[in-house]
Structure formats: C-alpha cells, structure tokens
Design an enzyme around this catalytic site. Structure first.
Site, PDB file in Angstrom:
ATOM      1  N   CYS A   1      -2.360  -2.525   6.719  1.00 45.56           N
ATOM      2  CA  CYS A   1      -2.549  -1.200   7.344  1.00 45.56           C
ATOM      3  C   CYS A   1      -3.925  -1.089   7.996  1.00 45.56           C
ATOM      4  CB  CYS A   1      -2.304  -0.065   6.349  1.00 45.56           C
ATOM      5  SG  CYS A   1      -3.390  -0.063   4.929  1.00 45.56           S
TER       6      CYS A   1
ATOM      7  N   HIS B   1      -5.548  -5.878   3.893  1.00 42.93           N
ATOM      8  CA  HIS B   1      -4.545  -4.811   3.983  1.00 42.93           C
ATOM      9  C   HIS B   1      -3.974  -4.781   5.395  1.00 42.93           C
ATOM     10  CE1 HIS B   1      -5.651  -2.468   0.202  1.00 42.93           C
ATOM     11  NE2 HIS B   1      -6.511  -3.465   0.227  1.00 42.93           N
TER      12      HIS B   1
ATOM     13  N   CYS C   1       0.849  -1.199   0.000  1.00 36.13           N
ATOM     14  CA  CYS C   1       0.000   0.000   0.000  1.00 36.13           C
ATOM     15  C   CYS C   1       0.879   1.242   0.000  1.00 36.13           C
ATOM     16  CB  CYS C   1      -0.934  -0.065   1.209  1.00 36.13           C
ATOM     17  SG  CYS C   1      -0.960   1.365   2.253  1.00 36.13           S
ATOM     18  N   GLU C   2       0.558   2.166  -0.905  1.00 37.76           N
ATOM     19  CA  GLU C   2       1.438   3.332  -1.056  1.00 37.76           C
ATOM     20  C   GLU C   2       1.227   4.374   0.033  1.00 37.76           C
ATOM     21  OE1 GLU C   2       0.517   4.580  -5.034  1.00 37.76           O
ATOM     22  OE2 GLU C   2      -1.037   5.972  -4.388  1.00 37.76           O
ATOM     23  N   HIS C   3       0.195   4.214   0.850  1.00 37.62           N
ATOM     24  CA  HIS C   3      -0.018   5.178   1.933  1.00 37.62           C
ATOM     25  C   HIS C   3       0.770   4.818   3.181  1.00 37.62           C
ATOM     26  CE1 HIS C   3      -4.118   6.008  -0.127  1.00 37.62           C
ATOM     27  NE2 HIS C   3      -3.147   6.720  -0.650  1.00 37.62           N
ATOM     28  N   HIS C   4       1.003   3.528   3.406  1.00 42.74           N
ATOM     29  CA  HIS C   4       1.688   3.103   4.635  1.00 42.74           C
ATOM     30  C   HIS C   4       2.910   2.225   4.372  1.00 42.74           C
ATOM     31  CE1 HIS C   4      -2.606   3.822   5.731  1.00 42.74           C
ATOM     32  NE2 HIS C   4      -2.034   4.451   6.742  1.00 42.74           N
TER      33      HIS C   4
ATOM     34  N   GLN D   1      -5.376  -0.458  -4.031  1.00 40.59           N
ATOM     35  CA  GLN D   1      -6.045  -1.596  -4.672  1.00 40.59           C
ATOM     36  C   GLN D   1      -6.948  -1.170  -5.831  1.00 40.59           C
ATOM     37  OE1 GLN D   1      -7.833  -4.391  -1.905  1.00 40.59           O
ATOM     38  NE2 GLN D   1      -9.173  -5.204  -3.486  1.00 40.59           N
TER      39      GLN D   1
HETATM   40 ZN    ZN Z   1      -2.487   1.616   3.713  1.00 42.89          ZN
END
Ligand code: ZN
Length: 184
Positions: A146, A144, A75-78, A116
């Site tokens: 995260c 996920h 995941c590119e956010h976390h 995703q």
């Molecule tokens: Zn994430």
C-alpha cells in the site's frame, strides 16, 4: 469462513470497478479468492498457545535468537500484502521452545488482516504469555504494497517495528546483544 459472502463481495467489487465478472478471465476469480482467503486469513481461527506449549527444560539463560523468519501478511487498511522478515529473541527462564514453533507463532498472527505494529506486539505478548521467558524482543522489517504501488508510491521502503517485553525492555545491554547476534 463464509465463502458465499466472500464470492458475492468479490463479484460486487469487480462490478464496482466497471468490470464484467462473467467474462472468461474473471469468471472463476470470486471462487479463487474465496479459497485463497482460507490460506492468507487462516490465522484468524488459530491460537498460538498450542504451538508454544511444547517446551523443554534448559539451563540456558542467554539470549536465543531466531532470525529472518519470512512472513506474509495483509494490511487491514487496504487489504494489500505487506511482507518481510521477523526476528524473535528471548531470554529463557528454565524452559525453551522448539525453534519451528516461533516461526509458527509468527504465521498464526501474520495470517490475518493486520497492521505491522500490532502484529509485532501480538507475537511478543504470545511468547511472554505461553513460554513465560524472562524477556522477549520481536523485530519486524517489511515492505507494504500500500506504500509501494499506491499512495506515496515509494517502492523498497522498509517499515521496521520492534516490541520488547520483560527484562529485554529494561536492560539495554540485551538490546545491544540482540543487534550483534542479528547481524551475525
Ligand atoms: Zn495499508
């Protein structure tokens, strides 16, 4: 990839959380993570068009479904993993592609920092662009980390996304066929 930068960044991260990057267990961690990045982000330098270019002519005009392709992404956010299964289905327009090539296409887009929804759309768009079928459906189901190990802490929650293109976006009977074949 710039391995020097990755190693320096991991060292800084370890210092930032209050760890000693020189202690025995962590000493080789920056180099390990740097090498691992080649694998888990290796899709960045790759192009799915080469894999999808090998097609065969076929009179088949019914839905072709390749289901439960295992995938791992980040995941590119976390920068935490999300992983699960992907099902790719398409309606051929005179040409079919080797089934392993669909799995390979999933890999190329999964091995990048991703979300995703975007991953699902990129796979559908690549199949439409390269294979030019009448339509395509991509469905992804993933957990996920995260969401499981931080934040709302809901382990086991599955995120399901779908992308439909061409006739598959217009004709709902194809969607019904897709679900029936997926549950075979
Ligand atoms: Zn994430």
């Amino acid at each position: 990839m710039d391995h020097e930068k990755i190693e320096a960044a991991v060292r800084l991260l370890l210092e930032g959380i209050g760890e000693d990057p020189e202690r025995e267990g962590l000493k080789d961690t920056p180099a390990r993570i740097s090498a691992m990045c080649e694998e888990i982000f290796g899709g960045l330098g790759e192009d799915a068009s080469r894999d999808l270019a090998k097609t065969f002519s076929s009179g088949c005009s019914d839905l072709v479904v390749e289901k439960d392709i295992r995938f791992y992404s980040v995941c590119e956010h976390h920068l935490l993993p999300f992983f699960g299964t992907c099902t790719v289905a398409y309606v051929p327009d005179g040409r079919v592609v080797g089934l392993s090539k669909l799995a390979r296409t999933v890999e190329v887009y999964a091995r990048r920092p991703q979300i995703q929804e975007q991953l699902t759309a990129q796979i559908a768009d690549a199949v439409m662009r390269e294979l030019a079928p009448k339509g395509v459906i991509v469905k992804m189901k993933a957990e996920h980390l995260c969401m499981s190990m931080r934040g709302v802490k809901k382990p086991g929650t599955q995120t399901v996304t779908m992308a439909r293109r061409g006739v598959c976006a217009e004709d709902d009977s194809l969607l019904a066929t897709f679900f029936a074949m997926e549950n075979e």
